[in-house]
Write a protein that holds these residues in place. Structure first.
Motif, PDB file in Angstrom:
ATOM      1  N   CYS A  21       7.766  10.434   0.594  1.00 19.21           N
ATOM      2  CA  CYS A  21       6.653   9.699   1.187  1.00 19.21           C
ATOM      3  C   CYS A  21       7.099   8.686   2.231  1.00 19.21           C
ATOM      4  CB  CYS A  21       5.882   8.972   0.097  1.00 19.21           C
ATOM      5  SG  CYS A  21       5.098  10.047  -1.101  1.00 19.21           S
ATOM      6  N   VAL A  22       6.099   8.054   2.823  1.00 11.35           N
ATOM      7  CA  VAL A  22       6.276   6.873   3.670  1.00 11.35           C
ATOM      8  C   VAL A  22       5.633   5.715   2.926  1.00 11.35           C
ATOM      9  CG1 VAL A  22       5.561   5.761   5.819  1.00 11.35           C
ATOM     10  CG2 VAL A  22       6.322   8.157   5.836  1.00 11.35           C
ATOM     11  N   SER A  23       6.292   4.570   2.892  1.00 11.54           N
ATOM     12  CA  SER A  23       5.722   3.402   2.211  1.00 11.54           C
ATOM     13  C   SER A  23       5.630   2.227   3.176  1.00 11.54           C
ATOM     14  CB  SER A  23       6.567   3.028   0.989  1.00 11.54           C
ATOM     15  OG  SER A  23       7.882   2.658   1.362  1.00 11.54           O
ATOM     16  N   LEU A  24       4.556   1.437   3.013  1.00 11.35           N
ATOM     17  CA  LEU A  24       4.317   0.256   3.846  1.00 11.35           C
ATOM     18  C   LEU A  24       3.967  -0.920   2.959  1.00 11.35           C
ATOM     19  CD1 LEU A  24       2.056   1.830   6.647  1.00 11.35           C
ATOM     20  CD2 LEU A  24       4.504   1.328   6.781  1.00 11.35           C
ATOM     21  N   PRO A  25       4.255  -2.139   3.388  1.00 13.53           N
ATOM     22  CA  PRO A  25       3.884  -3.319   2.609  1.00 13.53           C
ATOM     23  C   PRO A  25       2.394  -3.323   2.261  1.00 13.53           C
ATOM     24  CG  PRO A  25       5.368  -3.946   4.369  1.00 13.53           C
ATOM     25  CD  PRO A  25       5.022  -2.497   4.598  1.00 13.53           C
ATOM     26  N   ARG A  26       2.067  -3.934   1.123  1.00 13.14           N
ATOM     27  CA  ARG A  26       0.704  -3.879   0.582  1.00 13.14           C
ATOM     28  C   ARG A  26      -0.359  -4.309   1.602  1.00 13.14           C
ATOM     29  NH1 ARG A  26      -1.428  -3.722  -4.533  1.00 13.14           N
ATOM     30  NH2 ARG A  26       0.722  -3.557  -5.305  1.00 13.14           N
ATOM     31  N   GLU A  27      -0.136  -5.453   2.256  1.00  8.81           N
ATOM     32  CA  GLU A  27      -1.145  -5.936   3.199  1.00  8.81           C
ATOM     33  C   GLU A  27      -1.304  -4.994   4.393  1.00  8.81           C
ATOM     34  OE1 GLU A  27       2.713  -8.275   3.955  1.00  8.81           O
ATOM     35  OE2 GLU A  27       1.581  -7.464   2.247  1.00  8.81           O
ATOM     36  N   ASP A  28      -0.225  -4.323   4.767  1.00  4.25           N
ATOM     37  CA  ASP A  28      -0.306  -3.364   5.866  1.00  4.25           C
ATOM     38  C   ASP A  28      -1.036  -2.092   5.435  1.00  4.25           C
ATOM     39  OD1 ASP A  28       1.165  -5.229   7.301  1.00  4.25           O
ATOM     40  OD2 ASP A  28       3.082  -4.300   6.779  1.00  4.25           O
ATOM     41  N   MET A  29      -0.880  -1.709   4.171  1.00  6.35           N
ATOM     42  CA  MET A  29      -1.624  -0.548   3.662  1.00  6.35           C
ATOM     43  C   MET A  29      -3.128  -0.807   3.699  1.00  6.35           C
ATOM     44  SD  MET A  29      -0.141   2.280   2.918  1.00  6.35           S
ATOM     45  CE  MET A  29      -1.543   2.956   2.020  1.00  6.35           C
ATOM     46  N   THR A  30      -3.553  -1.996   3.302  1.00  9.66           N
ATOM     47  CA  THR A  30      -4.987  -2.283   3.345  1.00  9.66           C
ATOM     48  C   THR A  30      -5.496  -2.305   4.786  1.00  9.66           C
ATOM     49  OG1 THR A  30      -4.570  -4.680   3.272  1.00  9.66           O
ATOM     50  CG2 THR A  30      -4.931  -3.557   1.173  1.00  9.66           C
ATOM     51  N   GLU A  31      -4.673  -2.832   5.703  1.00  9.24           N
ATOM     52  CA  GLU A  31      -5.075  -2.830   7.116  1.00  9.24           C
ATOM     53  C   GLU A  31      -5.185  -1.407   7.638  1.00  9.24           C
ATOM     54  OE1 GLU A  31      -3.736  -4.772  11.437  1.00  9.24           O
ATOM     55  OE2 GLU A  31      -2.566  -5.200   9.623  1.00  9.24           O
ATOM     56  N   LEU A  32      -4.242  -0.554   7.255  1.00  9.94           N
ATOM     57  CA  LEU A  32      -4.290   0.839   7.690  1.00  9.94           C
ATOM     58  C   LEU A  32      -5.525   1.539   7.140  1.00  9.94           C
ATOM     59  CD1 LEU A  32      -2.958   3.341   9.018  1.00  9.94           C
ATOM     60  CD2 LEU A  32      -1.736   3.695   6.852  1.00  9.94           C
ATOM     61  N   LEU A  33      -5.833   1.332   5.861  1.00  3.67           N
ATOM     62  CA  LEU A  33      -6.989   1.985   5.247  1.00  3.67           C
ATOM     63  C   LEU A  33      -8.285   1.573   5.952  1.00  3.67           C
ATOM     64  CD1 LEU A  33      -6.015   1.747   1.493  1.00  3.67           C
ATOM     65  CD2 LEU A  33      -6.630   3.854   2.698  1.00  3.67           C
ATOM     66  N   ARG A  34      -8.387   0.330   6.332  1.00  7.40           N
ATOM     67  CA  ARG A  34      -9.599  -0.131   7.016  1.00  7.40           C
ATOM     68  C   ARG A  34      -9.673   0.360   8.452  1.00  7.40           C
ATOM     69  NH1 ARG A  34      -8.325  -6.009   4.553  1.00  7.40           N
ATOM     70  NH2 ARG A  34      -9.280  -5.717   2.489  1.00  7.40           N
ATOM     71  N   ALA A  35      -8.509   0.665   9.044  1.00  8.33           N
ATOM     72  CA  ALA A  35      -8.475   1.055  10.455  1.00  8.33           C
ATOM     73  C   ALA A  35      -8.698   2.555  10.675  1.00  8.33           C
ATOM     74  CB  ALA A  35      -7.139   0.652  11.072  1.00  8.33           C
ATOM     75  N   LEU A  36      -8.206   3.395   9.762  1.00  7.01           N
ATOM     76  CA  LEU A  36      -8.317   4.841   9.975  1.00  7.01           C
ATOM     77  C   LEU A  36      -9.781   5.253  10.074  1.00  7.01           C
ATOM     78  CD1 LEU A  36      -5.586   6.242   7.550  1.00  7.01           C
ATOM     79  CD2 LEU A  36      -5.484   6.084  10.050  1.00  7.01           C
TER      80      LEU A  36
END
Length: 256
Positions: free
Chosen positions: A223-238
């Motif tokens: 997988c690819v992993s990202l810091p927690r706060e960046d994951m939430t930002e990505l989920l909201r942006a996609l």
């Protein structure tokens, strides 16, 4: 965002030497008039500005860090791209940047850079189950989920306790919480289903369960992993309207 029910036991996508995982768990124009010779400008006059062509006459703008061969694999309708680049083919740290294409055709950064991890042994263009490498390529991003409630995703989100994970990673770091938020990478999976779906269209030997998920401080299985706060930002942006994809691999390969 509607929440889909989980349908299968969690793919423990990360990342542990203890866990045994398959992945982290593609009309002719009229003739031109005869040209006339250019008129001579008066002495000392500034040269006229050069014409800037638009539309089909202008070469398409490049996604930063992505070369012509790689960009040719990005679908024509895609206007949102997550570029995940590794420093080397065998490295396990990666940088992710989210780009969007303007109506005029130019790409600009909208989020990142975010620093995270990929698989323990780096990258491969021929991923197989258990090779401890992340697949290189261009893959759709359209389904998400996690153990925690939807943080505001626009893509379908499946909250399910089956995303719980325990154990330790390759560096002895705890894996708990790694699947609190995940985005499924459409490598050897059925698009439009929960990330928990275990169907493997290419066969189990090609691996699967390759996700983007919360970083636990060490390399992953695939997988690819990202810091927690960046994951939430990505989920909201996609944005599914933008037909998002991930372009992932070593920087030198992506630049081709």
């Amino acid at each position: 965002m509607p929440v889909r029910a989980g349908t299968a036991t969690v793919l423990t996508c990360a990342l542990s030497a203890v866990l045994v995982l398959a992945g982290c768990t593609p009309a002719p124009s009229p003739p031109a008039a005869p040209a006339k010779g250019p008129a001579k400008a008066p002495a000392g006059a500034a040269a006229p500005p050069r014409e800037v062509r638009g539309g089909a006459d202008r070469a398409p703008s490049r996604i930063p860090g992505v070369g012509p061969r790689t960009q040719a694999r990005v679908p024509a309708g895609t206007t949102q791209v997550l570029v995940v680049s590794g420093e080397s083919a065998d490295g396990n740290t990666a940088t992710a940047v989210l780009y969007e294409r303007e109506p005029a055709g130019r790409w600009h950064r909208t989020a990142g850079p975010w620093v995270g991890h990929n698989a323990l042994r780096g990258w491969t263009e021929n991923h197989v189950a258990g090779d401890l490498r992340s697949p290189t390529g261009v893959f759709r991003l359209g389904d998400a989920g996690g153990r925690l409630p939807d943080p505001g995703a626009r893509v379908p989100y499946d909250q399910d306790e089956e995303f719980a994970v325990s154990g330790t990673g390759f560096l002895g770091e705890p894996l708990e919480g790694s699947f609190d938020y995940v985005v499924a990478i459409d490598y050897n999976r059925v698009p439009g289903t929960t990330p928990l779906n275990k169907e493997r269209p290419l066969g189990p030997e090609k691996g699967g369960g390759v996700w983007i998920h919360v970083d636990h401080g060490g390399p992953t299985q695939a997988c690819v992993s990202l810091p927690r706060e960046d994951m939430t930002e990505l989920l909201r942006a996609l944005d599914p309207v933008r037909e998002p994809v991930v372009v992932m691999g070593p920087a030198a390969v992506l630049a081709r």
